[in-house]
Design a protein around this motif. Structure first.
Motif, short mmCIF file in Angstrom:
data_model
loop_
_atom_site.label_atom_id
_atom_site.label_comp_id
_atom_site.label_asym_id
_atom_site.label_seq_id
_atom_site.Cartn_x
_atom_site.Cartn_y
_atom_site.Cartn_z
N LYS A 25 47.87 22.37 41.63
CA LYS A 25 47.54 21.05 41.25
C LYS A 25 46.14 20.75 41.67
CE LYS A 25 52.19 19.44 42.23
NZ LYS A 25 53.03 18.73 43.01
N ALA A 26 45.18 21.71 42.30
CA ALA A 26 44.00 21.59 42.49
C ALA A 26 43.30 21.45 41.30
CB ALA A 26 43.37 22.59 43.44
N LYS A 27 42.15 20.34 41.10
CA LYS A 27 41.46 20.35 39.88
C LYS A 27 39.90 21.40 40.18
CE LYS A 27 43.83 17.38 37.71
NZ LYS A 27 44.78 17.62 36.56
N ALA A 28 39.86 21.62 41.40
CA ALA A 28 38.26 22.32 41.63
C ALA A 28 38.70 22.99 42.99
CB ALA A 28 37.25 21.22 41.63
N ILE A 29 37.99 24.02 43.35
CA ILE A 29 37.86 24.68 44.70
C ILE A 29 36.44 25.01 44.90
CG2 ILE A 29 38.26 26.86 43.28
CD1 ILE A 29 39.89 27.72 45.91
N GLU A 72 35.78 31.87 48.88
CA GLU A 72 35.12 33.01 49.63
C GLU A 72 35.78 33.32 51.02
OE1 GLU A 72 30.70 34.59 51.21
OE2 GLU A 72 31.25 32.49 50.97
N ALA A 73 36.26 32.39 51.55
CA ALA A 73 37.19 32.32 52.74
C ALA A 73 38.49 32.74 52.32
CB ALA A 73 37.16 31.04 53.54
N GLN A 84 40.07 39.67 45.63
CA GLN A 84 38.97 39.35 44.72
C GLN A 84 39.12 38.14 44.10
OE1 GLN A 84 35.73 40.81 43.96
NE2 GLN A 84 36.54 41.97 45.88
N PRO A 85 38.46 37.18 43.75
CA PRO A 85 38.70 35.88 43.23
C PRO A 85 39.71 36.14 41.92
CG PRO A 85 36.40 35.90 43.73
CD PRO A 85 36.94 37.14 44.00
N ILE A 133 43.51 36.04 42.72
CA ILE A 133 44.25 34.68 42.95
C ILE A 133 43.93 33.65 41.88
CG2 ILE A 133 44.39 35.32 45.71
CD1 ILE A 133 42.07 33.54 46.09
N LEU A 134 43.11 33.72 41.21
CA LEU A 134 42.70 32.72 40.03
C LEU A 134 43.24 32.91 38.83
CD1 LEU A 134 39.27 31.76 40.84
CD2 LEU A 134 41.10 30.59 41.49
N GLU A 135 43.80 31.98 38.14
CA GLU A 135 44.26 32.11 36.55
C GLU A 135 43.82 30.96 35.83
OE1 GLU A 135 48.62 32.63 34.55
OE2 GLU A 135 48.50 31.37 36.52
#
Length: 54
Positions: free
Chosen positions: A24-28, A34-35, A43-44, A47-49
């Protein structure tokens, strides 16, 4: 690792981690990403799609 422990290691609230987990996050912030990667030893791209808006 529990969500609470991960949130503590990353330095965000459990509520914000939940928003990230549910998509539901619009941004990170890059510092948060990094944390998360440091805490999860990943690696990013692990966990990102990307999902285009419909």
């Amino acid at each position: 690792m529990s969500s609470g422990e991960l949130a503590q290691r990353v330095g965000i609230t459990a509520a914000n981690l939940s928003i990230l987990k549910t998509g539901k996050a619009k941004a990170i912030r890059f510092t948060t990403l990094e944390a998360l990667c440091a805490a999860l030893d990943c690696q990013p791209g692990d966990i990102l799609e990307y999902r285009p808006d419909e």
